[in-house]
Design a protein around this motif. Structure first.
Motif, PDB file in Angstrom:
ATOM      1  N   GLY A   1       0.793  -1.223   0.000  1.00 31.66           N
ATOM      2  CA  GLY A   1       0.000   0.000   0.000  1.00 31.66           C
ATOM      3  C   GLY A   1       0.822   1.268   0.000  1.00 31.66           C
ATOM      4  N   GLU A   2       2.141   1.140   0.164  1.00 30.20           N
ATOM      5  CA  GLU A   2       2.970   2.333   0.166  1.00 30.20           C
ATOM      6  C   GLU A   2       3.062   2.918  -1.248  1.00 30.20           C
ATOM      7  OE1 GLU A   2       7.002   3.339   2.716  1.00 30.20           O
ATOM      8  OE2 GLU A   2       6.693   1.309   2.034  1.00 30.20           O
ATOM      9  N   ARG A   3       3.228   4.227  -1.339  1.00 32.90           N
ATOM     10  CA  ARG A   3       3.425   4.861  -2.645  1.00 32.90           C
ATOM     11  C   ARG A   3       4.797   5.514  -2.642  1.00 32.90           C
ATOM     12  NH1 ARG A   3      -2.465   6.241  -2.639  1.00 32.90           N
ATOM     13  NH2 ARG A   3      -2.074   8.348  -1.870  1.00 32.90           N
ATOM     14  N   VAL A   4       5.706   4.896  -3.369  1.00 32.01           N
ATOM     15  CA  VAL A   4       7.102   5.312  -3.309  1.00 32.01           C
ATOM     16  C   VAL A   4       7.511   5.961  -4.636  1.00 32.01           C
ATOM     17  CG1 VAL A   4       9.473   4.517  -2.998  1.00 32.01           C
ATOM     18  CG2 VAL A   4       7.612   3.444  -1.724  1.00 32.01           C
ATOM     19  N   GLY A   5       8.131   7.123  -4.541  1.00 33.48           N
ATOM     20  CA  GLY A   5       8.662   7.780  -5.725  1.00 33.48           C
ATOM     21  C   GLY A   5      10.126   7.417  -5.879  1.00 33.48           C
ATOM     22  N   LEU A   6      10.526   7.124  -7.122  1.00 32.49           N
ATOM     23  CA  LEU A   6      11.925   6.800  -7.379  1.00 32.49           C
ATOM     24  C   LEU A   6      12.471   7.913  -8.257  1.00 32.49           C
ATOM     25  CD1 LEU A   6      14.076   4.572  -7.008  1.00 32.49           C
ATOM     26  CD2 LEU A   6      13.280   3.590  -9.141  1.00 32.49           C
ATOM     27  N   ILE A   7      13.415   8.680  -7.722  1.00 29.35           N
ATOM     28  CA  ILE A   7      13.945   9.775  -8.521  1.00 29.35           C
ATOM     29  C   ILE A   7      15.432   9.571  -8.746  1.00 29.35           C
ATOM     30  CG2 ILE A   7      12.181  11.394  -7.746  1.00 29.35           C
ATOM     31  CD1 ILE A   7      14.227  12.620  -5.878  1.00 29.35           C
ATOM     32  N   GLY A   8      15.956  10.297  -9.695  1.00 26.41           N
ATOM     33  CA  GLY A   8      17.367  10.168 -10.018  1.00 26.41           C
ATOM     34  C   GLY A   8      17.586  10.562 -11.460  1.00 26.41           C
ATOM     35  N   PRO A   9      18.840  10.907 -11.791  1.00 22.47           N
ATOM     36  CA  PRO A   9      19.104  11.363 -13.158  1.00 22.47           C
ATOM     37  C   PRO A   9      18.911  10.245 -14.184  1.00 22.47           C
ATOM     38  CG  PRO A   9      21.144  11.087 -11.943  1.00 22.47           C
ATOM     39  CD  PRO A   9      20.042  10.900 -10.965  1.00 22.47           C
TER      40      PRO A   9
ATOM     41  N   ALA B   1      19.581   8.080  -1.084  1.00 21.49           N
ATOM     42  CA  ALA B   1      18.728   8.623  -0.032  1.00 21.49           C
ATOM     43  C   ALA B   1      17.391   7.905  -0.053  1.00 21.49           C
ATOM     44  CB  ALA B   1      18.503  10.114  -0.240  1.00 21.49           C
ATOM     45  N   ASP B   2      16.768   7.782   1.093  1.00 32.62           N
ATOM     46  CA  ASP B   2      15.507   7.067   1.224  1.00 32.62           C
ATOM     47  C   ASP B   2      14.788   7.667   2.428  1.00 32.62           C
ATOM     48  OD1 ASP B   2      13.426   5.328   1.616  1.00 32.62           O
ATOM     49  OD2 ASP B   2      14.657   3.505   1.675  1.00 32.62           O
ATOM     50  N   GLY B   3      13.619   8.243   2.230  1.00 36.27           N
ATOM     51  CA  GLY B   3      12.926   8.832   3.368  1.00 36.27           C
ATOM     52  C   GLY B   3      11.624   9.481   2.962  1.00 36.27           C
ATOM     53  N   PRO B   4      10.969  10.181   3.900  1.00 34.22           N
ATOM     54  CA  PRO B   4       9.705  10.839   3.587  1.00 34.22           C
ATOM     55  C   PRO B   4       9.885  11.840   2.447  1.00 34.22           C
ATOM     56  CG  PRO B   4      10.154  10.896   5.943  1.00 34.22           C
ATOM     57  CD  PRO B   4      11.381  10.362   5.291  1.00 34.22           C
ATOM     58  N   THR B   5       8.880  11.954   1.595  1.00 30.17           N
ATOM     59  CA  THR B   5       8.999  12.760   0.378  1.00 30.17           C
ATOM     60  C   THR B   5       9.483  14.175   0.666  1.00 30.17           C
ATOM     61  OG1 THR B   5       7.168  11.500  -0.469  1.00 30.17           O
ATOM     62  CG2 THR B   5       7.755  13.466  -1.691  1.00 30.17           C
ATOM     63  N   LYS B   6       8.794  14.845   1.623  1.00 27.69           N
ATOM     64  CA  LYS B   6       9.117  16.253   1.841  1.00 27.69           C
ATOM     65  C   LYS B   6      10.537  16.435   2.332  1.00 27.69           C
ATOM     66  CE  LYS B   6       4.946  18.820   1.983  1.00 27.69           C
ATOM     67  NZ  LYS B   6       3.711  18.905   2.758  1.00 27.69           N
ATOM     68  N   THR B   7      10.969  15.550   3.232  1.00 28.32           N
ATOM     69  CA  THR B   7      12.311  15.677   3.794  1.00 28.32           C
ATOM     70  C   THR B   7      13.356  15.604   2.694  1.00 28.32           C
ATOM     71  OG1 THR B   7      11.378  14.304   5.525  1.00 28.32           O
ATOM     72  CG2 THR B   7      13.717  14.864   5.710  1.00 28.32           C
ATOM     73  N   ILE B   8      13.207  14.589   1.816  1.00 26.43           N
ATOM     74  CA  ILE B   8      14.230  14.395   0.787  1.00 26.43           C
ATOM     75  C   ILE B   8      14.185  15.541  -0.220  1.00 26.43           C
ATOM     76  CG2 ILE B   8      15.003  12.880  -1.073  1.00 26.43           C
ATOM     77  CD1 ILE B   8      15.179  11.079   1.101  1.00 26.43           C
TER      78      ILE B   8
ATOM     79  N   MET C   1      19.726  17.197  -3.263  1.00 25.98           N
ATOM     80  CA  MET C   1      19.084  17.192  -4.572  1.00 25.98           C
ATOM     81  C   MET C   1      20.059  17.678  -5.650  1.00 25.98           C
ATOM     82  SD  MET C   1      15.997  16.035  -4.232  1.00 25.98           S
ATOM     83  CE  MET C   1      14.843  16.641  -5.448  1.00 25.98           C
ATOM     84  N   ILE C   2      20.741  18.791  -5.375  1.00 23.10           N
ATOM     85  CA  ILE C   2      21.645  19.337  -6.385  1.00 23.10           C
ATOM     86  C   ILE C   2      22.836  18.425  -6.618  1.00 23.10           C
ATOM     87  CG2 ILE C   2      23.260  21.248  -6.819  1.00 23.10           C
ATOM     88  CD1 ILE C   2      21.028  23.062  -5.618  1.00 23.10           C
ATOM     89  N   ALA C   3      23.303  17.786  -5.574  1.00 25.00           N
ATOM     90  CA  ALA C   3      24.444  16.885  -5.726  1.00 25.00           C
ATOM     91  C   ALA C   3      24.138  15.736  -6.680  1.00 25.00           C
ATOM     92  CB  ALA C   3      24.851  16.346  -4.360  1.00 25.00           C
ATOM     93  N   HIS C   4      22.860  15.377  -6.806  1.00 22.18           N
ATOM     94  CA  HIS C   4      22.520  14.254  -7.676  1.00 22.18           C
ATOM     95  C   HIS C   4      21.704  14.701  -8.880  1.00 22.18           C
ATOM     96  CE1 HIS C   4      24.357  11.425  -4.991  1.00 22.18           C
ATOM     97  NE2 HIS C   4      23.826  12.103  -3.992  1.00 22.18           N
ATOM     98  N   GLY C   5      21.969  15.918  -9.304  1.00 13.45           N
ATOM     99  CA  GLY C   5      21.374  16.381 -10.547  1.00 13.45           C
ATOM    100  C   GLY C   5      19.887  16.655 -10.457  1.00 13.45           C
TER     101      GLY C   5
END
Lengths: 250, 215, 253
Positions: A35-43, A216-223, A230-234
């Motif tokens: 039931g979790e909704r996880v966003g996967l971000i990255g360049p 990184a892995d954590g609550p959306t707003k925190t990350i 964020m800038i370090a990983h594009g």
């Protein structure tokens, strides 16, 4: 992770290399609860799509384990529990008409024609595309194609749904419709997107992937709020998280 | 190089169906003998689509213009899938655009399909022997041979079938000169397709050599 | 033409609702019988029969004429030659050219057979959506590899022609002009065709993944969705009888 509910997706020490490209994924460990909704971000090229093809059993891990609801994912087998909505809808919709395409998954699962018809009706209603049922796929707009692709995935009643860039190429209205659909779904969601506002709205948790590693892995707003990370990983801090205390013109 | 409906007598059209169905059946059987016969279906189908679209490109050959036939290239890239692919293409052309013919589907399948299989054989010779992996030069040369022989063989089959089965009888001399004229008239096209296939094989070797390994 | 259309409604003429399997068999039977005819006295019967099918199907005439336009050009070119190059009984001599009786007869024969077959095919295939025709062919024994391939070819035809259109526009925008001399065009043409093939090839990987994810090859063999009722069978029997009559006329007259 609580011990009572087993994770929907569990990756243990997952590694993957292509013959001409080593360490596409490098020792990933990840647990996602049902039931979790996880966003996967990255360049681009971080390994998001590869990870998706591994979880859905299209590719075979070089080493490590993938469990979906405690069952080992065996690559090459048909596993309707997990579905993937592709970035390119034209690749996903391989049948000539909408109805046939949505019916393809349920038919493969061995349902009777009656059950198939009911499911197709049902999911087309959920995504609001009943009127498209008899249309040839090549006459659909890009947005309609994405919606139908989602219907085709939903029709298999999966427990885990993976979206690869769901909002790419959509107009504002269809994007809004998509966000609505994502928010009301009760499956476990894993969403890769460069559309950080969408991630912010839909996901409760974010995983940042770069060069095949989870950084990184954590609550959306925190990350998403962590500007340096964020800038370090594009990436970029989403505009809506910038405090709008002072009057400014954008 | 399509023979339309109505020209050929029944024994020829039926014979064409019989031959085409048999060859197609043999091809399908050899596909079904593979470990996973379905694995290559999308690849073959998408390439067939691409060929279908490419064959709609006009090329000017003064004083007229021609369509690409591409059966040599199709054979080189699709191997055993080439024959079924050509039948599918002809069927869709007949149904969607009214090109070609329904009763002549078998005959037209032979005219384009047999040379495609021959071209497949020619092209695969490039990696035979002791010379190691195929060089760009050898790939281009064998590409030319495949494209060229595809057209030449098709023209020959076309002329033979058409002239031996016209309802009115022609004299043997007229037949010979007609075949010769048809052959000569198609020479520019054959050379063009040969060059095109050669260039294309070289291009594909550079950017995506896996395609040339066949389906 | 591709997807299901309104022609399935019970109000549509019978030809539209006829079991596509029976329709295909009927069409092939008639087409082959037509190509068997060589007797000029049978030609009027053939023409009448074709017109009846067109009338019964209520196939739109302007659509039919549009579909006949291109094939007509091809056949006219071919048969215009026949009276001059074949036969031996001179009919008209004009300048150095001779029109022979045999040649003229052959031309009329070929043209009639051609138009009858093409009209029948346009009407009978045009009243069933293409996808249903392919399902019907599968029910009649078309191998599933061929059926799957055909459906995929149809699906990606438009996608790839849109790709080609875009590539040509991009070429023109960057100043490419089609040369009068074909050999100058050749490298560009090879590149264009090659890119098209590449796109098809690369797309096929994604398509195959999508198919596997939704269980391609796992579906149990479906029961044929077609059921022929008495009317369907009677219609086919009627076509058989008509073919029989044509053959008898051909041999007897």
């Amino acid at each position: 992770m609580s011990q009572t509910t087993s994770p929907a997706i569990a990756l243990n020490e997952l590694c993957f290399s292509y013959p001409d490209k080593p360490h596409v994924l490098d020792h990933l460990d990840l647990h996602i609860a049902p039931g979790e909704r996880v966003g996967l971000i990255g360049p681009n090229g971080a390994g998001k799509t590869t990870l998706f093809l591994l979880i859905s059993g299209i590719l075979k891990p070089t080493s490590g384990k993938i469990l979906v609801h405690d069952k080992n994912v065996v690559s090459g087998t048909f596993n309707p529990q997990v579905t993937l909505v592709f970035q390119k809808s034209d690749d996903q919709l391989f049948c000539p008409s909408v109805w046939e395409d949505v019916a393809f998954g349920p038919r493969s699962m061995g349902l009777s024609e009656d059950q198939v018809a009911r499911r197709v009706q049902n999911v087309l209603t959920i995504v609001g595309a009943q009127e498209l049922a008899q249309r040839p796929v090549h006459h659909l707009s890009e947005g309609e194609k994405r919606i139908v692709a989602i219907a085709g995935a939903l029709a298999m009643h999966p427990q885990v749904m993976i979206y690869d860039e769901p909002s790419a190429g959509l107009d504002i209205r269809t994007r809004r419709r998509l966000i609505g659909l994502l928010k009301q779904s009760d499956q476990t969601l894993l969403i890769a997107s460069h559309d950080l506002e969408l991630v912010l709205e839909v996901c409760t948790r974010v995983v940042l992937l770069d060069q095949g590693r989870i950084v990184a892995d954590g609550p959306t707003k925190t990350i998403l709020n962590d500007e340096d990370l964020m800038i370090a990983h594009g990436q970029e801090k989403p505009h809506s998280l910038i405090p709008h205390a002072l009057p400014h013109n954008h | 190089m399509h023979i339309p409906d109505g020209i050929l007598p029944l024994p020829v059209t039926l014979g064409g169906y019989a031959v085409s169905i048999t060859i197609c059946w043999l091809c399908i059987r050899s596909i079904n003998n593979r470990q996973d016969p379905r694995a290559d279906v999308p690849k073959a189908a998408l390439l067939t689509s691409a060929f279908f679209v490419a064959s709609l490109i006009h090329i000017p050959i003064p004083p007229t213009s021609a369509h690409l036939v591409l059966n040599g290239l199709l054979g080189a890239l699709l191997g055993v899938f080439a024959f079924p692919a050509i039948l599918i293409g002809l069927f869709l052309q007949a149904v969607m655009f009214g090109h070609g013919g329904l009763t002549t589907l078998g005959v037209n399948g032979m005219i384009l399909g047999l040379p495609a299989l021959a071209a497949a054989g020619v092209f695969h010779c490039r990696s035979r022997g002791i010379m190691g992996p195929p060089s760009p030069k050898r790939t281009t040369v064998f590409g030319f041979l495949a494209g060229f022989s595809g057209i030449v063989l098709s023209v020959l089959l076309f002329a033979l079938i058409l002239l031996t089965s016209l309802p009115a009888h022609l004299s043997a001399a007229a037949e010979r000169s007609a075949i010769l004229a048809l052959g000569l008239a198609h020479m520019p096209l054959a050379v063009m397709e040969g060059l095109l296939t050669g260039l294309l094989a070289g291009f594909l070797l550079r950017v995506q050599p896996a395609i040339l390994e066949g389906v | 033409m591709i997807a299901h259309s309104a022609t399935d409604s019970p109000a549509a003429p019978f030809v539209h609702r006829w079991d596509p399997r029976m329709k295909l068999i009927g069409l092939l039977l008639l087409a082959f019988t037509f190509s068997f005819v060589t007797n000029p006295r049978v030609l009027p019967v053939m023409i009448a029969l074709t017109l009846v099918v067109v009338a019964v199907s209520r196939y739109p005439l302007n659509l039919l004429l549009r579909r006949l336009r291109y094939p007509s050009l091809v056949i006219l070119g071919l048969i215009a030659l026949l009276p001059f190059i074949s036969g031996f009984t001179p009919l008209v001599e004009w300048g150095g050219l001779t029109i022979t009786r045999e040649g003229l007869q052959a031309a009329i024969l070929v043209a009639t057979r051609f138009f009858c077959i093409v009209t029948l095919a346009a009407v009978l295939l045009g009243t069933t959506p293409l996808l249903r025709t392919i399902t019907a062919m599968q029910a009649l024994g078309l191998p599933s590899i061929m059926a799957d391939m055909t459906l995929l070819v149809i699906r990606y035809l438009e996608v790839l022609s849109a790709d080609l259109r875009r590539m040509r526009i991009a070429m023109r925008l960057r100043g490419h002009a089609e040369q009068r001399r074909p050999w100058r065009n050749l490298p560009t043409l090879a590149w264009l065709t090659g890119s098209l093939i590449l796109r098809g090839y690369e797309r096929s990987q994604g398509v195959y993944n999508a198919m596997r994810l939704r269980g391609y090859g796992h579906a149990p063999i479906r029961q044929s969705e077609f059921t022929a009722n008495r009317k369907d069978l009677l219609a086919l029997a009627g076509i058989c009888a008509l073919s029989g009559i044509l053959i008898w006329l051909e041999l007897a007259l």
